[in-house]
Design a protein around this motif. Structure first.
Motif, PDB file in Angstrom:
ATOM      1  N   UNK A 102      20.294 -24.373 -27.578  1.00  0.00           N
ATOM      2  CA  UNK A 102      19.093 -25.269 -27.998  1.00  0.00           C
ATOM      3  C   UNK A 102      18.362 -24.405 -29.027  1.00  0.00           C
ATOM      4  N   UNK A 103      17.365 -24.986 -29.700  1.00  0.00           N
ATOM      5  CA  UNK A 103      16.583 -24.695 -30.798  1.00  0.00           C
ATOM      6  C   UNK A 103      15.972 -23.422 -30.961  1.00  0.00           C
ATOM      7  N   UNK A 104      16.291 -22.506 -32.108  1.00  0.00           N
ATOM      8  CA  UNK A 104      15.705 -21.202 -32.041  1.00  0.00           C
ATOM      9  C   UNK A 104      16.664 -20.015 -31.317  1.00  0.00           C
ATOM     10  N   UNK A 105      17.698 -20.648 -30.869  1.00  0.00           N
ATOM     11  CA  UNK A 105      18.297 -19.845 -29.803  1.00  0.00           C
ATOM     12  C   UNK A 105      19.765 -19.576 -30.206  1.00  0.00           C
ATOM     13  N   UNK A 106      20.005 -18.270 -30.076  1.00  0.00           N
ATOM     14  CA  UNK A 106      21.522 -17.868 -30.322  1.00  0.00           C
ATOM     15  C   UNK A 106      22.414 -17.973 -29.258  1.00  0.00           C
ATOM     16  N   UNK A 107      23.550 -17.541 -29.304  1.00  0.00           N
ATOM     17  CA  UNK A 107      24.472 -17.636 -28.007  1.00  0.00           C
ATOM     18  C   UNK A 107      24.093 -16.616 -26.883  1.00  0.00           C
ATOM     19  N   UNK A 108      23.005 -15.613 -27.065  1.00  0.00           N
ATOM     20  CA  UNK A 108      22.514 -14.891 -26.155  1.00  0.00           C
ATOM     21  C   UNK A 108      21.865 -15.598 -25.091  1.00  0.00           C
ATOM     22  N   UNK A 109      21.107 -16.762 -25.489  1.00  0.00           N
ATOM     23  CA  UNK A 109      20.423 -17.490 -24.623  1.00  0.00           C
ATOM     24  C   UNK A 109      21.432 -18.082 -23.377  1.00  0.00           C
ATOM     25  N   UNK A 110      22.745 -18.190 -23.627  1.00  0.00           N
ATOM     26  CA  UNK A 110      23.633 -18.380 -22.263  1.00  0.00           C
ATOM     27  C   UNK A 110      24.024 -17.141 -21.750  1.00  0.00           C
ATOM     28  N   UNK A 111      23.239 -16.814 -20.701  1.00  0.00           N
ATOM     29  CA  UNK A 111      23.612 -15.843 -19.978  1.00  0.00           C
ATOM     30  C   UNK A 111      25.009 -15.156 -19.770  1.00  0.00           C
ATOM     31  N   UNK A 112      25.263 -13.842 -19.989  1.00  0.00           N
ATOM     32  CA  UNK A 112      26.750 -13.345 -19.852  1.00  0.00           C
ATOM     33  C   UNK A 112      27.258 -13.581 -18.423  1.00  0.00           C
ATOM     34  N   UNK A 113      26.147 -13.683 -17.512  1.00  0.00           N
ATOM     35  CA  UNK A 113      26.620 -14.004 -15.938  1.00  0.00           C
ATOM     36  C   UNK A 113      27.051 -15.309 -15.597  1.00  0.00           C
ATOM     37  N   UNK A 114      26.468 -16.296 -16.440  1.00  0.00           N
ATOM     38  CA  UNK A 114      26.991 -17.561 -16.456  1.00  0.00           C
ATOM     39  C   UNK A 114      28.156 -18.001 -17.165  1.00  0.00           C
ATOM     40  N   UNK A 115      28.523 -17.283 -18.202  1.00  0.00           N
ATOM     41  CA  UNK A 115      29.636 -17.773 -19.138  1.00  0.00           C
ATOM     42  C   UNK A 115      30.938 -16.949 -18.612  1.00  0.00           C
ATOM     43  N   UNK A 116      30.595 -15.774 -17.952  1.00  0.00           N
ATOM     44  CA  UNK A 116      31.562 -15.058 -17.106  1.00  0.00           C
ATOM     45  C   UNK A 116      32.012 -15.933 -15.987  1.00  0.00           C
ATOM     46  N   UNK A 117      31.153 -16.310 -15.191  1.00  0.00           N
ATOM     47  CA  UNK A 117      31.373 -16.917 -14.005  1.00  0.00           C
ATOM     48  C   UNK A 117      32.137 -18.217 -14.255  1.00  0.00           C
ATOM     49  N   UNK A 118      31.831 -18.929 -15.161  1.00  0.00           N
ATOM     50  CA  UNK A 118      32.214 -20.210 -15.450  1.00  0.00           C
ATOM     51  C   UNK A 118      34.035 -19.721 -16.010  1.00  0.00           C
ATOM     52  N   UNK A 119      34.034 -18.804 -16.816  1.00  0.00           N
ATOM     53  CA  UNK A 119      35.479 -18.228 -17.192  1.00  0.00           C
ATOM     54  C   UNK A 119      36.274 -18.054 -15.899  1.00  0.00           C
ATOM     55  N   UNK A 120      35.690 -17.449 -14.910  1.00  0.00           N
ATOM     56  CA  UNK A 120      36.574 -17.143 -13.630  1.00  0.00           C
ATOM     57  C   UNK A 120      36.683 -18.283 -12.669  1.00  0.00           C
ATOM     58  N   UNK A 153      24.056 -23.715 -10.743  1.00  0.00           N
ATOM     59  CA  UNK A 153      24.699 -24.427 -12.286  1.00  0.00           C
ATOM     60  C   UNK A 153      26.350 -24.214 -12.287  1.00  0.00           C
ATOM     61  N   UNK A 154      26.826 -23.048 -11.938  1.00  0.00           N
ATOM     62  CA  UNK A 154      28.152 -22.824 -12.115  1.00  0.00           C
ATOM     63  C   UNK A 154      28.898 -23.712 -11.202  1.00  0.00           C
ATOM     64  N   UNK A 192      29.349 -19.609 -41.888  1.00  0.00           N
ATOM     65  CA  UNK A 192      30.121 -18.880 -41.159  1.00  0.00           C
ATOM     66  C   UNK A 192      29.450 -18.521 -39.603  1.00  0.00           C
ATOM     67  N   UNK A 193      30.329 -19.214 -38.624  1.00  0.00           N
ATOM     68  CA  UNK A 193      29.726 -19.327 -37.263  1.00  0.00           C
ATOM     69  C   UNK A 193      30.549 -18.349 -36.423  1.00  0.00           C
ATOM     70  N   UNK A 194      29.492 -17.548 -35.739  1.00  0.00           N
ATOM     71  CA  UNK A 194      29.996 -16.536 -34.912  1.00  0.00           C
ATOM     72  C   UNK A 194      30.220 -17.260 -33.690  1.00  0.00           C
ATOM     73  N   UNK A 195      31.364 -16.773 -32.957  1.00  0.00           N
ATOM     74  CA  UNK A 195      31.590 -17.314 -31.679  1.00  0.00           C
ATOM     75  C   UNK A 195      32.389 -16.237 -30.686  1.00  0.00           C
ATOM     76  N   UNK A 196      32.236 -16.567 -29.350  1.00  0.00           N
ATOM     77  CA  UNK A 196      32.646 -15.467 -28.407  1.00  0.00           C
ATOM     78  C   UNK A 196      33.326 -16.409 -27.178  1.00  0.00           C
ATOM     79  N   UNK A 197      34.406 -15.844 -26.816  1.00  0.00           N
ATOM     80  CA  UNK A 197      35.219 -16.881 -25.729  1.00  0.00           C
ATOM     81  C   UNK A 197      35.343 -15.943 -24.546  1.00  0.00           C
ATOM     82  N   UNK A 198      35.388 -16.768 -23.362  1.00  0.00           N
ATOM     83  CA  UNK A 198      35.374 -16.101 -21.919  1.00  0.00           C
ATOM     84  C   UNK A 198      36.402 -16.885 -21.203  1.00  0.00           C
ATOM     85  N   UNK A 199      37.345 -16.057 -20.474  1.00  0.00           N
ATOM     86  CA  UNK A 199      38.101 -16.792 -19.575  1.00  0.00           C
ATOM     87  C   UNK A 199      39.499 -16.615 -20.392  1.00  0.00           C
ATOM     88  N   UNK A 200      40.341 -17.459 -19.889  1.00  0.00           N
ATOM     89  CA  UNK A 200      41.901 -17.381 -20.120  1.00  0.00           C
ATOM     90  C   UNK A 200      42.262 -18.648 -21.358  1.00  0.00           C
TER      91      UNK A 200
END
Length: 287
Positions: A29-47, A269-270, A10-18
């Motif tokens: 990457x290895x040993x890392x959960x979704x939190x290693x993608x900073x909120x500011x990064x994914x939110x900015x890409x969604x915008x 990066x964005x 069972x895979x936990x996911x979260x979406x941003x944007x439209x």
């Protein structure tokens, strides 16, 4: 959170944007959960007009875990998890952004399922199946810290936080002083989302099922490489090797950045990902 099933995982996911905007899936990457993608990064890409999906790898976060040392999967299975996430969101195609092991996985997807990968951005990654002269890899200091895990008491939260924060410090570049407080906050957020933190280090035991020797050069989807010049885990030569041997690939080198996604680099990066994917908020080409 949206949960997607891939067999017994069972895979936990979260979406941003439209939903309906061009889709972009973030593979960490290895040993890392979704939190290693900073909120500011994914939110900015969604915008910027992208429908962004991040997820917890198996053995991290809220995705299915197995006990430490009991991993019965290979890297190719983690690539199948990405396809399952895409299927769960009804995506025929998506732009893929992979960091470190996530970049390895992204290369597998681009080779085996090019019809599903609209473009591939590789951050702090190494070439899949490298067969050239040896490339530099993880620093001795990082490996020494990693080996100290054998004596770590996983029941003592402060010790675990110190260990994870130490990994962050050893991964950081020279572009700014290390923010120990922010690293501790990230570590405690990771601890709060899993009942078996030690399981994430199962990733260190993984192998591949297939022979990928030299295969990365066959990638035909558009490729952008983003790599920190100070990366102590996968030094910059790895990113340059990818960009040099994949036709049409372009590299963006980030001065003062290590194996990390520091706040000071997120705007660049964005901008690079948005420009590369053609994110304009216009017609969706990923469905």
């Amino acid at each position: 959170m949206t949960y997607i099933q891939n067999g017994d995982v069972r895979i936990a996911t979260q979406a941003f944007g439209t939903p309906g905007d061009p889709a972009l899936i973030m593979v960490m990457g290895a040993t890392a959960s979704m939190l290693s993608w900073p909120d500011a990064l994914v939110e900015a890409l969604g915008k910027r007009g992208l429908f962004v999906i991040r997820f917890d790898h198996r053995d991290t976060g809220e995705t299915t875990t197995v006990p430490p040392g009991a991993a019965d999967y290979v890297v190719e299975d983690m690539a199948q998890d990405v396809l399952a996430v895409m299927d769960g969101y009804g995506l025929a195609r998506a732009h893929v952004v992979g960091m470190s092991l996530g970049g390895y996985i992204g290369q597998m997807l681009a080779l085996e399922h090019p019809n599903r990968v609209a473009s591939l951005t590789l951050i702090a990654s190494e070439p899949l199946g490298w067969d050239g002269a040896p490339l530099p890899h993880i620093s001795d200091a990082f490996m020494a810290h990693f080996s100290s895990m054998a004596d770590l008491d996983w029941m003592y939260e402060d010790a675990v936080v110190a260990f994870l924060s130490g990994m962050d410090q050893l991964s950081a570049g020279t572009g700014a002083p290390f923010d120990a407080g922010a690293a501790e906050a990230r570590a405690r957020a990771v601890l709060a989302r899993t009942d078996s933190l030690a399981s994430m280090f199962n990733h260190g035991t993984l192998s591949t099922r297939e022979d990928w020797t030299g295969r990365f050069r066959e990638i035909a989807v558009p490729v952008l490489v983003i790599h920190g010049v100070d990366d102590p885990v996968l030094p910059i030569e790895n990113g340059r090797a990818i960009a040099g041997d994949i036709a049409g690939a372009r590299i963006v080198e980030l001065d003062g950045v290590g194996h990390e996604l520091p706040d000071r680099a997120l705007g660049r990066i964005v901008d690079e990902i948005a420009r590369f994917t053609g994110a304009t908020g216009g017609a969706d080409t990923t469905r």
